[in-house]
Design an enzyme around this catalytic site. Sequence first.
Site, short mmCIF file in Angstrom:
data_model
loop_
_atom_site.label_atom_id
_atom_site.label_comp_id
_atom_site.label_asym_id
_atom_site.label_seq_id
_atom_site.Cartn_x
_atom_site.Cartn_y
_atom_site.Cartn_z
N LYS A 17 74.67 45.21 -3.46
CA LYS A 17 74.49 44.12 -4.42
C LYS A 17 73.36 43.18 -3.96
O LYS A 17 72.49 42.83 -4.73
CB LYS A 17 75.79 43.30 -4.57
CG LYS A 17 76.99 44.13 -5.01
CD LYS A 17 78.23 43.28 -5.19
CE LYS A 17 78.78 42.65 -3.93
NZ LYS A 17 79.29 43.62 -2.92
N ARG A 92 85.18 37.65 -8.70
CA ARG A 92 85.84 38.57 -7.79
C ARG A 92 87.32 38.72 -8.06
O ARG A 92 88.01 39.40 -7.32
CB ARG A 92 85.67 38.02 -6.38
CG ARG A 92 84.96 38.97 -5.45
CD ARG A 92 84.76 38.20 -4.17
NE ARG A 92 84.43 39.05 -3.10
CZ ARG A 92 83.21 39.26 -2.64
NH1 ARG A 92 82.19 38.71 -3.23
NH2 ARG A 92 83.02 40.03 -1.61
N ARG A 131 74.51 47.25 9.34
CA ARG A 131 73.80 46.18 8.62
C ARG A 131 73.52 44.97 9.51
O ARG A 131 74.40 44.50 10.22
CB ARG A 131 74.62 45.70 7.42
CG ARG A 131 73.92 44.48 6.77
CD ARG A 131 74.56 44.03 5.53
NE ARG A 131 75.94 43.68 5.71
CZ ARG A 131 76.74 43.35 4.71
NH1 ARG A 131 76.28 43.37 3.48
NH2 ARG A 131 77.98 43.03 4.93
N ARG A 163 77.09 40.25 10.72
CA ARG A 163 78.13 39.36 10.18
C ARG A 163 79.46 39.61 10.89
O ARG A 163 79.81 40.74 11.17
CB ARG A 163 78.30 39.62 8.68
CG ARG A 163 77.22 38.99 7.85
CD ARG A 163 77.19 39.41 6.39
NE ARG A 163 78.45 39.57 5.71
CZ ARG A 163 78.56 39.90 4.41
NH1 ARG A 163 77.47 40.06 3.68
NH2 ARG A 163 79.74 40.05 3.86
N ARG A 174 88.39 43.95 3.55
CA ARG A 174 87.53 43.62 2.39
C ARG A 174 87.60 44.72 1.34
O ARG A 174 87.61 44.44 0.15
CB ARG A 174 86.09 43.40 2.86
CG ARG A 174 85.87 42.05 3.51
CD ARG A 174 84.65 42.05 4.41
NE ARG A 174 83.42 42.29 3.71
CZ ARG A 174 82.32 42.77 4.28
NH1 ARG A 174 82.31 43.07 5.58
NH2 ARG A 174 81.23 42.96 3.58
#
Length: 217
Positions: A17, A92, A131, A163, A174
């Site tokens: 996204k 969400r 990432r 992160r 998640r």
Amino acid sequence: MAQGLRLVLFGPPGAGKGTQAQLLRDRLKVTHISSGDLFRYHLGQGTALGLRAKEYMNKGELVPDEVTIDIILDKVLSVPNEEGFILDGFPRNPHQAEELEKALSGAVRGLDKVVHIEVPEPVLLRRLGGRFVCRDCQAPHSIGEGEDASKVCSQCGGELYQRDDDQPKAVKKRIQVYNDETTPVLGFYRDRDVVVDISGDQTVDDVNQQVLAALDA
Ligand code: AP5
Ligand code: MG
């Protein structure tokens, strides 16, 4: 007067996204509104909002609606009609979708499209493990095993970091939260006939071409 695009980018953690939002923002000159980036900005600044959000984010849970909805809707409603916006990470859950619809019903018009980026779970896990995000502009980067993780941001030269919620336990949570609480939002938008489904398991450029084609841009 030309009207700007009003788009929601929808998909699981790691779907791409943020990656696609940045490409679309640069090409279409629309405002990118990312709820996750906003919370991380506040976290970095040590604000009360950031500290509140951190409790939930690091566990992979949703930040409560009373903290999230007003701040995002304020941003959405502050975008001039001719400019347009891309929402990334919001709504969400169905309540957030309803509140967004209510807010936009008082505006000139509603959403143009909801682009649903689908990616199989094993690919998501691999991507999130590699990432790195820029501390300054939040651009996501992929760094493979054995590659030099001290690289700097390709967009602004900022420092890259991993992160906290990309640790395996938080990632698992998640994805579970996405499946349980977030996917019902798709049904909400399918009823309104605005959803376009795109496979995100292709190169970044191929995904981008398909998104642009779906937007007729
Ligand atoms: P948020 O920041 O929104 O995280 P997320 O939804 O889990 O999504 P990610 O940012 O992890 O993934 P992405 O889809 O943006 O993928 P990216 O482009 O980086 O939310 C974080 C937390 O904040 C939530 O858990 C919650 O606590 C809180 N929160 C946020 N919004 C909220 C809300 N509305 N309500 C309540 N709480 C909220 O790509 C991932 C990686 O893959 C990158 O390394 C990238 O380089 C790579 N990549 C991208 N595309 C491709 C491709 N096509 N091929 C190969 N690699 C690719
Ligand atoms: Mg993101």
